[in-house]
Design an enzyme around this catalytic site. Structure first.
Site, PDB file in Angstrom:
ATOM      1  NE  ARG A  12      10.699 -29.960  15.931  1.00 22.81           N
ATOM      2  CZ  ARG A  12      11.914 -29.699  15.423  1.00 22.81           C
ATOM      3  NH1 ARG A  12      12.467 -30.512  14.540  1.00 22.81           N
ATOM      4  NH2 ARG A  12      12.564 -28.609  15.804  1.00 22.81           N
ATOM      5  CG  ASP A  15      -0.357   0.265   2.527  1.00 23.98           C
ATOM      6  OD1 ASP A  15       0.884   0.382   2.603  1.00 23.98           O
ATOM      7  OD2 ASP A  15      -1.109   0.388   3.521  1.00 23.98           O
ATOM      8  CG  HIS A  47      10.905 -23.863  12.682  1.00 23.86           C
ATOM      9  ND1 HIS A  47      11.103 -23.654  14.025  1.00 23.86           N
ATOM     10  CD2 HIS A  47      11.992 -24.570  12.250  1.00 23.86           C
ATOM     11  CE1 HIS A  47      12.262 -24.217  14.399  1.00 23.86           C
ATOM     12  NE2 HIS A  47      12.815 -24.762  13.333  1.00 23.86           N
ATOM     13  CB  CYS A  60       1.081  -2.192   4.703  1.00 21.83           C
ATOM     14  SG  CYS A  60       0.965  -3.088   6.263  1.00 21.83           S
ATOM     15  N   GLY A  61       2.492  -0.045   6.082  1.00 19.52           N
ATOM     16  CA  GLY A  61       3.187   0.797   7.058  1.00 19.52           C
ATOM     17  C   GLY A  61       3.867  -0.034   8.134  1.00 19.52           C
ATOM     18  CB  THR A  62       2.594  -2.008  10.853  1.00 20.81           C
ATOM     19  OG1 THR A  62       1.402  -2.554  10.258  1.00 20.81           O
ATOM     20  CG2 THR A  62       2.274  -0.691  11.533  1.00 20.81           C
ATOM     21  N   GLY A 109      -1.255  -5.127   8.689  1.00 22.48           N
ATOM     22  CA  GLY A 109      -2.549  -5.185   7.991  1.00 22.48           C
ATOM     23  C   GLY A 109      -2.477  -6.022   6.727  1.00 22.48           C
TER      24      GLY A 109
HETATM   25  C1  RB5 Z   1      -1.751   3.064   6.347  1.00 14.42           C
HETATM   26  O1  RB5 Z   1      -1.703   4.327   6.923  1.00 14.42           O
HETATM   27  C2  RB5 Z   1      -1.416   1.991   7.387  1.00 14.42           C
HETATM   28  O2  RB5 Z   1      -2.456   1.870   8.278  1.00 14.42           O
HETATM   29  C3  RB5 Z   1      -1.100   0.684   6.717  1.00 14.42           C
HETATM   30  O3  RB5 Z   1      -0.041   0.867   5.829  1.00 14.42           O
HETATM   31  C4  RB5 Z   1      -0.660  -0.449   7.614  1.00 14.42           C
HETATM   32  O4  RB5 Z   1       0.336  -0.044   8.494  1.00 14.42           O
HETATM   33  C5  RB5 Z   1      -1.725  -1.201   8.279  1.00 14.42           C
HETATM   34  O5  RB5 Z   1      -1.489  -2.237   8.920  1.00 14.42           O
END
Ligand code: RB5
Length: 146
Positions: free
Chosen positions: A131, A7, A97, A64-66, A69
């Site tokens: 396993r 994104d 794993h 994405c940002g984190t 998501g």
């Molecule tokens: C977008 O601002 C942000 O929410 C998205 O990139 C992500 O980090 C969501 O998990």
């Protein structure tokens, strides 16, 4: 062939990874975003996850940002084991794993140098099986039950 997607929050990192892979002559298929304009991560995670689950692409990389998501969205597709990583140990062990088939990273979490190391480990490391196969078979059984 590696499926790539992001994104807007992961766009710059996805572009870095694309250049890195292309410089190493690794074929990529870029599912967008193609600009830094806002786009909802599920709209990118879905086609990338479909490309991996269908076998069109061997593995995927999503940003994405984190990284969270987009990994949640990708994991809704049957056969996808998307791992959100921000360290090299996890990027390696999710292959050993979990037989992870999509690596997710946060463009607001990791820098390009660390991301390149994680990409290398993710692409070079083979699943251990044994396993661990039994364990991922149980994930597939949960998918079938839904
Ligand atoms: C977008 O601002 C942000 O929410 C998205 O990139 C992500 O980090 C969501 O998990």
């Amino acid at each position: 062939m590696i499926a790539l997607g992001s994104d807007h929050g992961g766009y710059a990192l996805k572009e870095e990874i694309k250049s890195y892979l292309e410089a190493r002559h690794i074929q990529v298929k870029d599912f967008g975003a193609y600009t830094p304009e806002a786009v909802d991560y599920a709209d990118i995670a879905y086609p990338v996850a479909r490309a991996v689950s269908s076998g069109e692409c061997e593995r995927g990389i999503l940003c994405c940002g984190t990284g969270i998501g987009i990994s949640m969205a990708a994991n809704k597709v049957k056969g996808i084991r998307a791992a959100c990583c921000s360290d090299c140990f996890s990027a390696k062990y999710t292959r050993l794993h979990n037989d992870a088939n999509i690596l997710c990273m946060g463009g607001r979490v990791v820098g390009p140098g660390l991301a390149q190391m994680m990409v290398d480990l993710f692409l070079e490391t083979s699943f251990e099986g044994g396993r661990h196969q039994t364990r991922i078979d149980k994930i597939a059984a949960i998918e079938r039950e839904q």
